[in-house]
Design an enzyme around this catalytic site. Structure first.
Site, PDB file in Angstrom:
ATOM      1  N   CYS A   1      32.077 -27.483 -17.225  1.00  0.00           N
ATOM      2  CA  CYS A   1      33.334 -26.990 -17.803  1.00  0.00           C
ATOM      3  C   CYS A   1      34.573 -27.765 -17.343  1.00  0.00           C
ATOM      4  O   CYS A   1      34.799 -28.854 -17.830  1.00  0.00           O
ATOM      5  CB  CYS A   1      33.457 -25.489 -17.535  1.00  0.00           C
ATOM      6  SG  CYS A   1      34.643 -24.695 -18.644  1.00  0.00           S
TER       7      CYS A   1
ATOM      8  N   ARG B   1      40.676 -18.244 -26.181  1.00  0.00           N
ATOM      9  CA  ARG B   1      39.633 -18.651 -25.228  1.00  0.00           C
ATOM     10  C   ARG B   1      38.264 -18.467 -25.883  1.00  0.00           C
ATOM     11  O   ARG B   1      38.041 -17.520 -26.641  1.00  0.00           O
ATOM     12  CB  ARG B   1      39.714 -17.816 -23.941  1.00  0.00           C
ATOM     13  CG  ARG B   1      40.929 -18.120 -23.101  1.00  0.00           C
ATOM     14  CD  ARG B   1      40.769 -17.613 -21.679  1.00  0.00           C
ATOM     15  NE  ARG B   1      39.857 -18.429 -20.884  1.00  0.00           N
ATOM     16  CZ  ARG B   1      40.189 -19.583 -20.318  1.00  0.00           C
ATOM     17  NH1 ARG B   1      41.411 -20.063 -20.443  1.00  0.00           N
ATOM     18  NH2 ARG B   1      39.304 -20.264 -19.602  1.00  0.00           N
TER      19      ARG B   1
ATOM     20  N   HIS C   1      28.218 -22.128 -17.774  1.00  0.00           N
ATOM     21  CA  HIS C   1      28.167 -21.603 -16.398  1.00  0.00           C
ATOM     22  C   HIS C   1      27.006 -20.610 -16.344  1.00  0.00           C
ATOM     23  O   HIS C   1      26.156 -20.579 -17.211  1.00  0.00           O
ATOM     24  CB  HIS C   1      29.440 -20.806 -16.081  1.00  0.00           C
ATOM     25  CG  HIS C   1      30.716 -21.550 -16.167  1.00  0.00           C
ATOM     26  ND1 HIS C   1      31.276 -22.193 -15.090  1.00  0.00           N
ATOM     27  CD2 HIS C   1      31.610 -21.711 -17.180  1.00  0.00           C
ATOM     28  CE1 HIS C   1      32.440 -22.709 -15.430  1.00  0.00           C
ATOM     29  NE2 HIS C   1      32.670 -22.440 -16.702  1.00  0.00           N
TER      30      HIS C   1
END
Ligand code: GLN
Length: 253
Positions: A94, A128, A194
Site C-alpha cells: 500500500c 477511500r 493488507h
C-alpha cells in the site's frame, strides 16, 4: 544451508492493518523450508548496506508517515535502483507500494515524490477504497487467488509495460476501475493488500522467498508443508467478501 537477509524498512512508521504479520509469515515459512533468515529493522536515518540485503519489506502507512519515510528513501534512491536492477527482491504494501512509483499526490494536494523504481503513479481520489478483496493471480503456474484487506485513498495507474500482480475479482485494487491489482517488476512485488496478506496466502510468501533466494543464485527447495489452516483463513476471507453484509458496507464508503 540457504540464507536470506531481510531488511525491514521503517517498522515504526509503516505498519497498518497487520502488515507486521507479513514478517512473521516470512520468518516462519523460511524456518519451515530450512532457510536461514537474518532480519534487520531500519528506521529513518539509520545506515544500511543494500549490498548485504536480499529482500526489502515495507508495510503500509498513513500520508504523514509516507511523507516522512519518502524523504529518507530519496537519499537511498540510487543505491536502491542499482540493487533492484541487479535482482534484489522487494515486497511493498500500500503506502510503500505507492512510493515505489513516480509520485503520490495525497488528499491534501501535497505531491510526494517516489523512488521511480516501477513505472506507476498514484493520485488520491475523493473516496477511500475500503474492504476485503479477492484477486486472481495468473503470473505463475498454477494460477491462484490472493485475499486481503484494502484501505486507501490513492488510485494507482501502471505504465503500459508494467505487469499487475493480479486481476481484481472482488474489491478495488489499484484504482477501482481497471481491475488491476498491484505490480510486479523483476523481483519487486507491490500490492494494496493488507490483512496481513502473507499468512493467508502462503504461496505468495513462498514466491517472495524464492525471489529473494534467486538474487544470489540460491535455489528454493520447498519443504512439503501442510497449509490447511492457512487455506481455512484464505477461504474465510472469500466467504466474508462475498457475503451480502460486506457488499452493503463496501458500497457505503
Ligand atoms: N496513505 C495512502 C492512501 O491512503 C496509503 C494508505 C495505506 O497504506 N493503507 O492511499
Amino acid at each position: 544451508m540457504a540464507k536470506i537477509r531481510i531488511c525491514h524498512l521503517y517498522p515504526a512508521h509503516l505498519n497498518l492493518y497487520g502488515d507486521r504479520g507479513n514478517m512473521l509469515a516470512l520468518c516462519r515459512r523460511a524456518q519451515w523450508h530450512n532457510i536461514d533468515l537474518e532480519v534487520t529493522p531500519i528506521e529513518p536515518g539509520e545506515s544500511i548496506n543494500f549490498a548485504q540485503c536480499d529482500l526489502l519489506f515495507m508495510g503500509g502507512g498513513q500520508d504523514s508517515d509516507q511523507k516522512l519515510v519518502a524523504a529518507d528513501l530519496k537519499k537511498r534512491q540510487a543505491e536502491l535502483h542499482k540493487a533492484v536492477e541487479e535482482g534484489m527482491a522487494i515486497f511493498a504494501v500500500c503506502g510503500s507500494y505507492q512510493l515505489l512509483g513516480h509520485y503520490y499526490t495525497a488528499s491534501s494536494g501535497e505531491k510526494i515524490s517516489g523512488l521511480e523504481i516501477v513505472d506507476l503513479y498514484t493520485e488520491a481520489g475523493p473516496k477511500r477504497l475500503i474492504g476485503n478483496a479477492v484477486v486472481k493471480c495468473s503470473l505463475w503456474d498454477p494460477p491462484r487467488t490472493l485475499v486481503g484487506f484494502e484501505n486507501h485513498a490513492g488510485k494507482t495507474y501502471l505504465g503500459p509495460s508494467l505487469q499487475p500482480l493480479g486481476e481484481v475479482l472482488i474489491g478495488y485494487g489499484n484504482n477501482g476501475t481497471d481491475k488491476k491489482e498491484g505490480a510486479v517488476y523483476k523481483n519487486v512485488i507491490g500490492t494494496y493488500l493488507h490483512g496481513s496478506l502473507l499468512p493467508k496466502n502462503p504461496w505468495l510468501t513462498d514466491k517472495i522467498l524464492e525471489k529473494a533466494l534467486s538474487y544470489r543464485n540460491q535455489v528454493f527447495k520447498p519443504a512439503r508443508l501442510d497449509d490447511s489452516i492457512e487455506q481455512i483463513a484464505h477461504d474465510s476471507v472469500i466467504k466474508l467478501a462475498t457475503s451480502k453484509r460486506h457488499k452493503k458496507l463496501s458500497s457505503r464508503v
